[in-house]
Design a protein around this motif. Sequence first.
Motif, PDB file in Angstrom:
ATOM      1  N   ARG A  93      -4.564   4.645   5.116  1.00 45.20           N
ATOM      2  CA  ARG A  93      -5.085   5.369   3.698  1.00 45.20           C
ATOM      3  C   ARG A  93      -5.793   4.539   2.708  1.00 45.20           C
ATOM      4  NH1 ARG A  93      -0.119   5.243   0.084  1.00 45.20           N
ATOM      5  NH2 ARG A  93       0.911   3.415   2.089  1.00 45.20           N
ATOM      6  N   PRO A  94      -6.765   4.368   2.653  1.00 48.77           N
ATOM      7  CA  PRO A  94      -7.586   3.175   1.717  1.00 48.77           C
ATOM      8  C   PRO A  94      -6.677   2.070   0.655  1.00 48.77           C
ATOM      9  CG  PRO A  94      -8.680   5.318   1.956  1.00 48.77           C
ATOM     10  CD  PRO A  94      -7.568   5.549   2.364  1.00 48.77           C
ATOM     11  N   GLY A  95      -6.396   0.965   0.788  1.00 46.30           N
ATOM     12  CA  GLY A  95      -6.121   0.408   0.153  1.00 46.30           C
ATOM     13  C   GLY A  95      -4.188   0.540  -0.273  1.00 46.30           C
ATOM     14  N   GLY A  96      -3.800   1.076   1.671  1.00 43.99           N
ATOM     15  CA  GLY A  96      -2.350   1.502   1.222  1.00 43.99           C
ATOM     16  C   GLY A  96      -1.403   0.133   1.266  1.00 43.99           C
ATOM     17  N   PRO A  97      -1.395  -0.277   1.976  1.00 41.07           N
ATOM     18  CA  PRO A  97       0.112  -1.548   1.903  1.00 41.07           C
ATOM     19  C   PRO A  97      -0.405  -2.256   0.621  1.00 41.07           C
ATOM     20  CG  PRO A  97      -1.470  -2.309   4.386  1.00 41.07           C
ATOM     21  CD  PRO A  97      -1.804  -0.946   3.422  1.00 41.07           C
ATOM     22  N   LEU A  98      -1.497  -2.534  -0.346  1.00 41.22           N
ATOM     23  CA  LEU A  98      -2.024  -2.940  -1.531  1.00 41.22           C
ATOM     24  C   LEU A  98      -1.311  -2.314  -2.288  1.00 41.22           C
ATOM     25  CD1 LEU A  98      -2.788  -4.954  -3.148  1.00 41.22           C
ATOM     26  CD2 LEU A  98      -5.241  -3.533  -3.303  1.00 41.22           C
ATOM     27  N   VAL A  99      -1.639  -1.189  -2.783  1.00 41.03           N
ATOM     28  CA  VAL A  99      -1.549   0.185  -3.933  1.00 41.03           C
ATOM     29  C   VAL A  99       0.586  -0.674  -3.714  1.00 41.03           C
ATOM     30  CG1 VAL A  99      -0.859   2.621  -3.641  1.00 41.03           C
ATOM     31  CG2 VAL A  99      -3.141   1.383  -3.505  1.00 41.03           C
ATOM     32  N   ASP A 100       1.097  -0.168  -2.230  1.00 41.15           N
ATOM     33  CA  ASP A 100       2.756   0.057  -2.172  1.00 41.15           C
ATOM     34  C   ASP A 100       2.598  -1.141  -2.822  1.00 41.15           C
ATOM     35  OD1 ASP A 100       1.916   2.542  -0.935  1.00 41.15           O
ATOM     36  OD2 ASP A 100       2.614   1.955   0.988  1.00 41.15           O
ATOM     37  N   THR A 101       2.494  -2.370  -2.128  1.00 42.56           N
ATOM     38  CA  THR A 101       3.430  -3.081  -2.743  1.00 42.56           C
ATOM     39  C   THR A 101       2.882  -3.524  -4.175  1.00 42.56           C
ATOM     40  OG1 THR A 101       2.769  -4.034  -0.745  1.00 42.56           O
ATOM     41  CG2 THR A 101       2.935  -6.053  -2.129  1.00 42.56           C
ATOM     42  N   ALA A 102       1.742  -2.986  -5.077  1.00 38.30           N
ATOM     43  CA  ALA A 102       1.660  -3.549  -6.108  1.00 38.30           C
ATOM     44  C   ALA A 102       2.920  -2.486  -6.820  1.00 38.30           C
ATOM     45  CB  ALA A 102       0.234  -2.278  -6.590  1.00 38.30           C
TER      46      ALA A 102
END
Length: 221
Positions: A46-55
């Motif tokens: 997913r685009p930005g997956g880790p960033l989205v999940d972390t946020a």
Amino acid sequence: YVALGVSVGVLASLRALIPDAVIPALLVGTALLVVFALTRSPEDDRPGGPLVDTAATALGVLYPAFLAGAAVALREADLLGMEAFWLTMTTLVGVWASDTGAYAAGRAFGKRKLFPRVSPNKTWEGAMGGVVSAIAFAALAKVTVLSGVFTWGDVAVIGLCCGAASQLGDLAESQLKRAAGVKDSGTWIPGHGGMLDRIDAAVIAVALVAAYAEAVRGWIA
């Protein structure tokens, strides 16, 4: 990261009862977020997956868990007898009074839209009705259940937090749902938009009242 978010969120919401555990939990939780982000499955493209999940995990800890913990802090305030209880109840019921007043005023007098992009049914007239209703309820509490330790200035602040800030909390939650592309925040309360829809206004109000009680009045250690 649901398990991590819930675990740290519980500690954040109970910070008034276990203050020594909150900062270490936030530090460990933040470190684990970084580790989890680094170890995401390579299949997750997913685009930005880790960033989205972390946020999303961090936001879940801070809102609503950390904010909702202010209700516990109010209840545990350094006040005599039942004063802390009545302060907490005045804040919570003040939010409900604001919601009722805003609905009634909006239905009767509403013409100018407040934030149509976020909530097309809310009006400035309804918002003012909510503020007036919350302040009126806080004044009623002052002459009935709140003791002499609460000044009229305290009552005005509580009323404004319940009437104005709580409506902003409701609008903010609506914006979050729109950004997520969902109609309801959850399924725990069918037909009511989810649990967060029931407390979105209260978490903002209790947090601001608690901040006032701590920073200005010194009621919270």
